[in-house]
Write an enzyme that holds these catalytic residues in place. Structure first.
Site, mmCIF file in Angstrom:
data_model
loop_
_atom_site.group_PDB
_atom_site.id
_atom_site.type_symbol
_atom_site.label_atom_id
_atom_site.label_comp_id
_atom_site.label_asym_id
_atom_site.label_seq_id
_atom_site.Cartn_x
_atom_site.Cartn_y
_atom_site.Cartn_z
ATOM 1 N N ARG A 1 -8.421 12.624 11.870
ATOM 2 C CA ARG A 1 -6.979 12.370 12.059
ATOM 3 C C ARG A 1 -6.153 13.657 11.956
ATOM 4 O O ARG A 1 -6.479 14.555 11.200
ATOM 5 C CB ARG A 1 -6.521 11.300 11.053
ATOM 6 C CG ARG A 1 -7.285 10.005 11.284
ATOM 7 C CD ARG A 1 -6.887 8.922 10.341
ATOM 8 N NE ARG A 1 -5.515 8.518 10.548
ATOM 9 C CZ ARG A 1 -4.880 7.655 9.770
ATOM 10 N NH1 ARG A 1 -5.501 7.146 8.727
ATOM 11 N NH2 ARG A 1 -3.635 7.330 10.023
ATOM 12 N N ASP B 1 1.833 -0.845 11.883
ATOM 13 C CA ASP B 1 0.529 -1.328 11.402
ATOM 14 C C ASP B 1 0.257 -2.773 11.830
ATOM 15 O O ASP B 1 -0.842 -3.282 11.617
ATOM 16 C CB ASP B 1 0.460 -1.219 9.877
ATOM 17 C CG ASP B 1 0.481 0.244 9.422
ATOM 18 O OD1 ASP B 1 0.003 1.113 10.183
ATOM 19 O OD2 ASP B 1 0.964 0.511 8.307
ATOM 20 N N LYS C 1 0.836 -1.213 0.000
ATOM 21 C CA LYS C 1 0.000 0.000 0.000
ATOM 22 C C LYS C 1 0.865 1.255 0.000
ATOM 23 O O LYS C 1 0.643 2.170 -0.806
ATOM 24 C CB LYS C 1 -0.919 -0.044 1.232
ATOM 25 C CG LYS C 1 -1.847 1.163 1.364
ATOM 26 C CD LYS C 1 -3.091 0.817 2.153
ATOM 27 C CE LYS C 1 -2.864 0.862 3.657
ATOM 28 N NZ LYS C 1 -2.637 2.231 4.179
ATOM 29 N N SER C 2 1.851 1.310 0.877
ATOM 30 C CA SER C 2 2.702 2.510 0.955
ATOM 31 C C SER C 2 3.401 2.769 -0.373
ATOM 32 O O SER C 2 3.451 3.896 -0.862
ATOM 33 C CB SER C 2 3.768 2.332 2.038
ATOM 34 O OG SER C 2 3.172 2.310 3.305
ATOM 35 N N ARG D 1 -7.524 -3.160 9.582
ATOM 36 C CA ARG D 1 -6.547 -4.008 10.269
ATOM 37 C C ARG D 1 -7.137 -4.659 11.520
ATOM 38 O O ARG D 1 -6.703 -5.742 11.919
ATOM 39 C CB ARG D 1 -5.276 -3.224 10.575
ATOM 40 C CG ARG D 1 -4.611 -2.729 9.293
ATOM 41 C CD ARG D 1 -3.141 -2.484 9.422
ATOM 42 N NE ARG D 1 -2.669 -1.623 8.350
ATOM 43 C CZ ARG D 1 -2.341 -2.057 7.122
ATOM 44 N NH1 ARG D 1 -2.409 -3.330 6.820
ATOM 45 N NH2 ARG D 1 -1.935 -1.194 6.202
ATOM 46 N N ARG E 1 -6.853 2.506 17.678
ATOM 47 C CA ARG E 1 -6.445 1.095 17.731
ATOM 48 C C ARG E 1 -5.955 0.683 19.103
ATOM 49 O O ARG E 1 -6.086 -0.486 19.484
ATOM 50 C CB ARG E 1 -5.354 0.805 16.686
ATOM 51 C CG ARG E 1 -5.883 0.706 15.293
ATOM 52 C CD ARG E 1 -4.829 0.257 14.297
ATOM 53 N NE ARG E 1 -5.393 0.344 12.953
ATOM 54 C CZ ARG E 1 -4.672 0.474 11.848
ATOM 55 N NH1 ARG E 1 -3.355 0.515 11.913
ATOM 56 N NH2 ARG E 1 -5.262 0.536 10.675
#
Ligand code: S3P
Length: 428
Positions: A120, A315, A13-14, A388, A346
């Site tokens: 965020r 992550d 993804k990054s 996640r 999270r």
């Protein structure tokens, strides 16, 4: 249940975000293979199209072509008019890296996203970008916000957080603004942007522990068009590795996984917990190390995960916490306060969900404590639409006697659209 066979995780993804952005800036038509087809990458592609890039549809198994650089004033030749409204979906990487890229381009744009992304923090990138001369209209520490790009000046910056998104936003601003930047971070975060800059011959190096970008002499910091293959995502592979470690027998091969050392903290900690993960067929893909992983089930023991290790597995804390709940003894994750500002909180949700299925877990300040148990996990898990969390607890649901019910499953499409198919496949 036993695991067997071979799975291939989706593209990183990054790296997918960064490669799309660099291809959109490049002179000519670039070709990208193995790109992630998840929702987050589609958000980056959508935003780049809005600012003038031509990007072919992002589909599994098909190379993506990218052309028409958005270096003209925003909106020129694109679907939008001057004040573009750019929707970044659920993707923090899209929002933060695009802010950096747009800072050095003429024109104005308003960035926004879904409810999770709008919560965020964005000041961590808007502050250094403003120091570089970007004009940014903010309403508090988050989206939506409006950026007026243009002429920038160079920056020497010490980031208070070890964040690859902050570092990369500044590097992209240096690139589009054609100005030098130098960045220090408390711990080294993932270095995909640096590796891609180096791979494309953009002036990047390390000097006394700082990451330094110096633009080539001349009017434009645009790379030449390129062809590149994106390696598989180690953060997605981590869920399959964990499923195999927790299985009752067999062996699972996970092919084409990026093993960049700034991303493999998960494997380091897992080995310390007693698991065996073999790396075979080590090779290089576009400046990134890649390997196949061979995993066998093992009993685990608890461990301490240090603050310095966190950026290399940031992550993977949800899935590591799930593994810790099946280990002998206690595990502590030090200084994981950053997890509060990910796609969900999270830190609190991992602990609350582990408790909801009968394990012991608690956040003390910025540390996360998890106690191992042999009791089968049973209960309802709130994913808060965080991909996640959904995947970590789905893996917990594969242990013998488990009855783990997820509040939703769709969120896996953010980073691993075929997650449930692959999980089923390795137990089939
Ligand atoms: C990312 C960096 C990390 C990570 C995120 C992707 C990136 O975020 O959690 O999933 O691609 O640069 P931070 O930079 O906020 O630590």
């Amino acid at each position: 249940m036993s695991v067997h066979g071979v799975v291939r995780p989706p593209g990183d993804k990054s790296i997918s975000h960064r490669v799309l952005m660099l291809a959109a800036l490049a002179r000519g038509t670039s070709e990208i293979r193995g790109i992630l087809t998840g929702e987050d990458v589609k958000s980056t592609a959508g935003v780049l199209r809005q600012v003038g890039a031509k990007i072919s549809p992002i589909r599994d198994g098909v190379a993506v072509t990218v052309s028409h650089a958005p270096l003209a004033p925003l909106g020129a030749g694109s679907r939008t008019t001057h004040d573009a409204r750019l929707y970044c979906g659920n993707s923090g990487t899209t929002a933060r890296l695009m802010l950096g890229m747009l800072a050095g381009l003429p024109g104005s744009a308003t960035l926004t996203g879904d409810a999770s992304l709008r919560r965020r923090p964005m000041r961590r990138v808007t502050e250094p970008l403003k120091e570089m001369g970007a004009r940014i209209e903010e309403r508090g520490d988050g989206l939506p916000l409006t950026i007026h790009g243009g002429k920038l000046r160079g920056l020497t910056y010490s980031s208070p957080v070890a964040s690859a998104q902050v570092k990369s936003a500044i590097l992209f601003a240096g690139l589009t603004g054609n100005v030098p930047v130098s960045i220090r971070e408390p711990y080294r975060s993932r270095d995909h942007t640096e590796r891609l800059f180096a791979h494309l011959g953009l002036g990047i190096h390390e000097r006394d522990g700082a990451i330094v970008f110096e633009p080539a002499v001349g009017p434009s910091g645009r790379p030449a068009a390129f062809k590149l293959s994106v390696p598989g995502d180690p953060s997605s592979a981590a869920f399959m590795v964990a499923a195999a470690v927790l299985a009752e027998g067999g062996e699972l091969t996970i092919e084409n996984v990026g093993v960049n050392p700034t991303r493999t903290g998960f494997l380091v900690v897992l080995e310390r917990m007693g698991a065996q993960v073999e790396r075979v067929n080590l090779r290089d893909e576009g400046g990134e190390p890649v390997a196949d992983l061979v995993v066998r089930p093992t009993g685990l023991r608890g461990t301490e995960v240090t603050a310095a290790e966190i950026p290399t597995l940031v992550d993977e804390v949800p899935i590591l916490a799930v593994l810790a709940s099946r280990a002998r003894g206690a595990t502590v994750f030090r200084e994981v306060g950053e997890l509060r500002v990910k796609e969900s909180n999270r830190l609190e949700l991992v602990a609350a969900n582990l408790r909801a299925v009968g394990a012991q877990a608690e956040a003390h300040g910025n540390d996360l404590h998890v106690a191992g148990t042999e009791k089968p996990p049973r209960g309802k898990v709130e994913t808060a639409k965080d991909h996640r969390l959904a995947m970590a607890f789905a893996v917990l649901g594969t242990v013998p006697g488990a009855d783990v019910r997820l509040s939703e499953k769709k969120s896996v499409a953010i980073s691993y659209p075929n997650f449930f198919r692959d999980l089923k496949r390795c137990f089939a």
